[in-house]
Scaffold this motif. Structure first.
Motif, PDB file in Angstrom:
ATOM      1  N   PRO A  71       0.692  -1.316  -0.061  1.00  0.00           N
ATOM      2  CA  PRO A  71       0.052  -0.033  -0.022  1.00  0.00           C
ATOM      3  C   PRO A  71       0.958   1.160  -0.114  1.00  0.00           C
ATOM      4  N   GLY A  73       0.634   5.624   0.118  1.00  0.00           N
ATOM      5  CA  GLY A  73      -0.159   7.032   0.466  1.00  0.00           C
ATOM      6  C   GLY A  73       0.738   7.861  -0.623  1.00  0.00           C
ATOM      7  N   GLY A  75       4.053   8.526  -0.379  1.00  0.00           N
ATOM      8  CA  GLY A  75       5.486   8.236  -0.601  1.00  0.00           C
ATOM      9  C   GLY A  75       6.325   9.193   0.216  1.00  0.00           C
ATOM     10  N   THR A  76       5.792  10.046   1.228  1.00  0.00           N
ATOM     11  CA  THR A  76       6.750  10.768   1.845  1.00  0.00           C
ATOM     12  C   THR A  76       7.593  10.029   3.211  1.00  0.00           C
ATOM     13  N   GLY A  77       7.169   8.681   3.248  1.00  0.00           N
ATOM     14  CA  GLY A  77       7.690   8.140   4.525  1.00  0.00           C
ATOM     15  C   GLY A  77       9.111   8.096   4.395  1.00  0.00           C
ATOM     16  N   CYS A 136       5.667  17.252  10.045  1.00  0.00           N
ATOM     17  CA  CYS A 136       5.845  18.467   9.292  1.00  0.00           C
ATOM     18  C   CYS A 136       5.463  18.293   7.627  1.00  0.00           C
ATOM     19  N   SER A 137       5.274  17.156   7.235  1.00  0.00           N
ATOM     20  CA  SER A 137       4.800  16.861   6.100  1.00  0.00           C
ATOM     21  C   SER A 137       3.317  16.973   5.927  1.00  0.00           C
ATOM     22  N   THR A 142      -0.367  11.898   3.290  1.00  0.00           N
ATOM     23  CA  THR A 142      -1.764  11.550   3.438  1.00  0.00           C
ATOM     24  C   THR A 142      -2.406  10.797   4.526  1.00  0.00           C
TER      25      THR A 142
HETATM   26  C1  LIG Z   1       9.757  16.550   4.725  1.00  0.00           C
HETATM   27  C2  LIG Z   1       9.005  15.328   5.605  1.00  0.00           C
HETATM   28  C3  LIG Z   1       8.805  15.792   6.996  1.00  0.00           C
HETATM   29  C4  LIG Z   1       8.106  14.839   7.614  1.00  0.00           C
HETATM   30  N1  LIG Z   1       7.795  14.951   8.713  1.00  0.00           N
HETATM   31  C5  LIG Z   1       7.153  14.149   9.791  1.00  0.00           C
HETATM   32  C6  LIG Z   1       6.634  14.162  10.969  1.00  0.00           C
HETATM   33  O1  LIG Z   1       6.794  15.785  11.502  1.00  0.00           O
HETATM   34  N2  LIG Z   1       6.389  13.541  11.770  1.00  0.00           N
HETATM   35  C7  LIG Z   1       6.331  12.127  11.204  1.00  0.00           C
HETATM   36  O2  LIG Z   1       5.583  11.380  12.051  1.00  0.00           O
HETATM   37  N3  LIG Z   1       6.252  11.915   9.983  1.00  0.00           N
HETATM   38  C8  LIG Z   1       7.096  12.918   9.281  1.00  0.00           C
HETATM   39  N4  LIG Z   1       7.428  12.661   7.920  1.00  0.00           N
HETATM   40  C9  LIG Z   1       7.550  11.394   7.505  1.00  0.00           C
HETATM   41  C10 LIG Z   1       6.401  10.981   6.552  1.00  0.00           C
HETATM   42  O3  LIG Z   1       5.756  11.905   6.099  1.00  0.00           O
HETATM   43  C11 LIG Z   1       5.057  10.086   7.388  1.00  0.00           C
HETATM   44  O4  LIG Z   1       5.657   9.000   8.001  1.00  0.00           O
HETATM   45  C12 LIG Z   1       3.817  10.156   6.856  1.00  0.00           C
HETATM   46  O5  LIG Z   1       2.815   9.552   7.736  1.00  0.00           O
HETATM   47  C13 LIG Z   1       3.956   9.080   5.365  1.00  0.00           C
HETATM   48  O6  LIG Z   1       2.485   9.468   4.950  1.00  0.00           O
HETATM   49  P1  LIG Z   1       2.491   9.113   3.314  1.00  0.00           P
HETATM   50  O7  LIG Z   1       1.191   9.212   2.753  1.00  0.00           O
HETATM   51  O8  LIG Z   1       3.523   9.848   2.803  1.00  0.00           O
HETATM   52  O9  LIG Z   1       2.735   7.391   3.418  1.00  0.00           O
HETATM   53  P2  LIG Z   1       3.610   6.602   2.651  1.00  0.00           P
HETATM   54  O10 LIG Z   1       5.063   6.945   2.541  1.00  0.00           O
HETATM   55  O11 LIG Z   1       3.238   6.276   0.949  1.00  0.00           O
HETATM   56  O12 LIG Z   1       3.622   5.176   3.263  1.00  0.00           O
HETATM   57  C14 LIG Z   1       3.924   5.043   4.475  1.00  0.00           C
HETATM   58  C15 LIG Z   1       3.611   3.721   5.137  1.00  0.00           C
HETATM   59  O13 LIG Z   1       2.084   3.753   5.308  1.00  0.00           O
HETATM   60  C16 LIG Z   1       1.452   2.504   4.461  1.00  0.00           C
HETATM   61  N5  LIG Z   1       0.362   3.192   3.999  1.00  0.00           N
HETATM   62  C17 LIG Z   1       0.227   4.139   3.293  1.00  0.00           C
HETATM   63  N6  LIG Z   1      -1.232   4.392   2.994  1.00  0.00           N
HETATM   64  C18 LIG Z   1      -1.785   3.488   3.631  1.00  0.00           C
HETATM   65  C19 LIG Z   1      -3.187   2.800   3.821  1.00  0.00           C
HETATM   66  N7  LIG Z   1      -4.203   3.614   3.337  1.00  0.00           N
HETATM   67  N8  LIG Z   1      -3.481   1.669   4.458  1.00  0.00           N
HETATM   68  C20 LIG Z   1      -2.484   1.028   5.078  1.00  0.00           C
HETATM   69  N9  LIG Z   1      -1.258   1.417   5.005  1.00  0.00           N
HETATM   70  C21 LIG Z   1      -0.835   2.625   4.337  1.00  0.00           C
HETATM   71  C22 LIG Z   1       2.648   2.389   3.424  1.00  0.00           C
HETATM   72  O14 LIG Z   1       2.622   0.786   3.023  1.00  0.00           O
HETATM   73  C23 LIG Z   1       3.916   2.464   4.298  1.00  0.00           C
HETATM   74  O15 LIG Z   1       4.304   1.554   4.837  1.00  0.00           O
HETATM   75  C24 LIG Z   1       8.185  13.601   7.056  1.00  0.00           C
HETATM   76  C25 LIG Z   1       8.398  13.223   5.806  1.00  0.00           C
HETATM   77  C26 LIG Z   1       8.952  14.326   5.116  1.00  0.00           C
HETATM   78  C27 LIG Z   1       9.577  13.918   3.703  1.00  0.00           C
END
Ligand SMILES: Cc1cc2nc3c(=O)[nH]c(=O)nc-3n(C[C@H](O)[C@H](O)[C@H](O)COP(=O)(O)OP(=O)(O)OC[C@H]3O[C@@H](n4cnc5c(N)ncnc54)[C@H](O)[C@@H]3O)c2cc1C
Length: 466
Positions: A71, A73, A75-77, A136-137, A142
């Motif tokens: 899965p 979202g 991709g900011t992980g 912060c993201s 998502t």
């Molecule tokens: C500039 C920057 C700042 C950030 N700041 C923070 C911060 O302050 N705090 C923090 O906690 N993190 C932060 N992060 C990390 C990141 O943004 C978080 O982990 C965020 O929750 C990831 O969301 P995403 O939608 O990008 O998920 P993704 O990176 O796409 O996925 C993350 C994980 O969630 C799973 N996933 C995604 N969607 C679903 C779904 N619907 N159901 C089940 N599983 C799913 C994926 O398989 C993966 O394992 C930051 C990242 C960046 C690049």
């Protein structure tokens, strides 16, 4: 790499039509996330579902053909959770991005997983409410990704991480069943707390397709203080004192060292007061009573000065507060531009141990001849110690990073902390899990995964190997 059988492709094509993508350029974008030191891995296909029923069909087919599903979202992980290590299907939740219901009477909002977090914050704000999650993201990640990672952020101190706000989830299990957990009730001890097992499970136990979040009344007044200190040591030593002596709970207490500030100011092309100071703290207080808020921030300001702050700046309007936060929220982006080869860590310790963590981390960096910068959510004990390659050779970097990481994780453990406070284990920290969890804990994690996902189809290779 797992091959996707022709028959499976045909069945998926029938369901998804042009929401199924196979083109190489396209797949490349879905091969990685924002974890600087992890290489991508190409998926075989990317699917864009619109409904839980479509996801359910994918999971049933994936089990039948034994093809892994990852899965994704936005991709900011930062731990490689959305990378498909053995290819297969990437299931992007991006297009499931509707606000389903805004229930003002119950102060709840129900959304699809692909909604960008910031949209929820803005909608709540328009109704005089707040959504307490604030990574912060927030303008790119998502809410589904936040739930999967139990994302923290800038307001955890007062409001808790994402999981504190989630009251109901709709989840497609790895076997394809669609299950509803929880509801709009505030209290519920009916059976195990499945919602909080799913939150932070990094997309290994189910695909979240609907989320109900609780909103809170928006405080009327909010003030942020910026306190520069001569050294990292002085700033970080002030953190526990501020928390204990101020007699109030700040909503944020963030820390940024000199390198973090200077590279971010360069990246944003802005001036920042005392940008050559050793470190800055941002402290935010909020409340409904103007006098009480100003008493609180004056007391906090005084403590900062007693603890050696060079000055205390007050940002008491939205514009100046947003400027401050822009710097804090852009550190990771600036780091990617100016120090693309780095390893951003996420250790978390009890608040009172944070000075020992930072001092210990500096010693580790020095011992291994690595550059280090640090920033993060100091008030809740979670600091992003970051090792930077700089001008070291590739060989040097590779040989010294690993032992430095192990020592950092052991230090966090010995201080009563953990190896990740918010970014998760994913691929990045999987091999280090035994530093912090014992055999019984890892056996339980594996056992739970097997019950949810008997064929190890959903996001395999994350957190633990089966
Ligand atoms: C500039 C920057 C700042 C950030 N700041 C923070 C911060 O302050 N705090 C923090 O906690 N993190 C932060 N992060 C990390 C990141 O943004 C978080 O982990 C965020 O929750 C990831 O969301 P995403 O939608 O990008 O998920 P993704 O990176 O796409 O996925 C993350 C994980 O969630 C799973 N996933 C995604 N969607 C679903 C779904 N619907 N159901 C089940 N599983 C799913 C994926 O398989 C993966 O394992 C930051 C990242 C960046 C690049």
């Amino acid at each position: 790499m797992i091959e996707i059988q022709e028959e499976l492709l045909n069945s998926l094509k029938e369901i998804f039509g042009d929401r199924m993508k196979l083109e190489r350029d396209f797949l490349e974008k879905y091969s990685r996330d924002e974890t600087a030191e992890l290489e991508g891995s190409m998926p075989g296909i990317v699917l864009f579902p619109l409904t839980p029923e479509e996801i359910s069909s994918v999971m049933k087919l994936a089990n039948q053909y034994k093809v892994p599903v990852t899965p994704r979202g936005a991709g900011t992980g930062l731990s490689g959770g959305a990378i498909p290590p053995s290819g297969g299907i990437v299931l992007s939740l991006e297009k499931m991005n509707r606000i389903i219901e805004f229930d003002e009477e119950n102060m709840m909002i129900t959304v699809e997983p692909g909604v960008i977090t910031n949209e929820i914050q803005k909608l709540a704000d328009r109704h005089g409410l707040i959504y307490g999650g604030d990574p912060c993201s927030s303008d790119s990640s998502t809410i589904g990704g936040n739930v999967a990672e139990n994302a923290g952020g800038n307001k955890v101190l007062k409001y808790g991480p994402t999981g504190y706000h989630v009251y109901a989830l709709e989840v497609v299990l790895p076997t394809g069943e669609i299950v509803q957990f929880g509801g709009k009730r505030i209290k519920d001890v009916t059976g195990f707390d499945m919602i909080h097992l799913l939150i932070g499970s990094e997309g290994t136990l189910g695909i979240v397709t609907k989320i109900t979040l609780r909103l809170l009344p928006k405080p009327k007044y909010s003030v942020a203080l910026l306190a520069p200190f001569e050294s990292v040591e002085k700033a970080i030593d002030a953190v526990p004192k501020l928390m204990v002596k101020s007699g109030t709970m700040p909503s944020s207490l963030e820390f940024m060292d000199r390198s973090s500030i200077q590279s971010t100011c360069k990246f944003l092309n802005i001036e920042f007061p005392y940008s050559d100071a050793g470190a800055h703290l941002i402290i935010e207080v909020e409340g409904n009573n103007k006098t009480a808020v100003s008493d609180d921030y004056e007391r906090i300001g005084d403590i900062c000065l007693e603890e050696g702050a060079l000055e205390v700046f007050v940002a008491d309007n939205r514009n100046t507060r947003e400027k401050l936060w822009k710097v804090r929220k852009s550190i990771a982006e600036a780091l990617s531009v100016y120090s693309p080869v780095h390893c951003m860590e996420d250790v978390s310790v009890p608040m009172a141990r944070i000075p020992e963590l930072i001092k210990g981390a500096e010693k580790i960096a020095e011992k291994h001849g690595l550059e280090m910068l640090s920033f993060g959510h100091a008030g809740d004990g979670n600091v992003h110690v970051t090792f930077v390659k700089g001008d070291r050779t590739e060989e040097y970097w590779k040989a010294h990073l690993e032992p430095a990481l192990i020592e950092l994780y052991e230090l966090a453990r010995d201080l009563g902390g953990c190896i990740s406070g918010e970014h998760g284990i994913g691929l990045k920290r999987k091999k280090y899990l035994p530093i912090i969890l014992d055999e019984s804990q890892i056996r339980l994690i594996k056992g739970i995964k097997r019950i949810f996902d008997p064929n190890n189809i959903l996001n395999p290779g994350k957190i633990v190997d089966l």
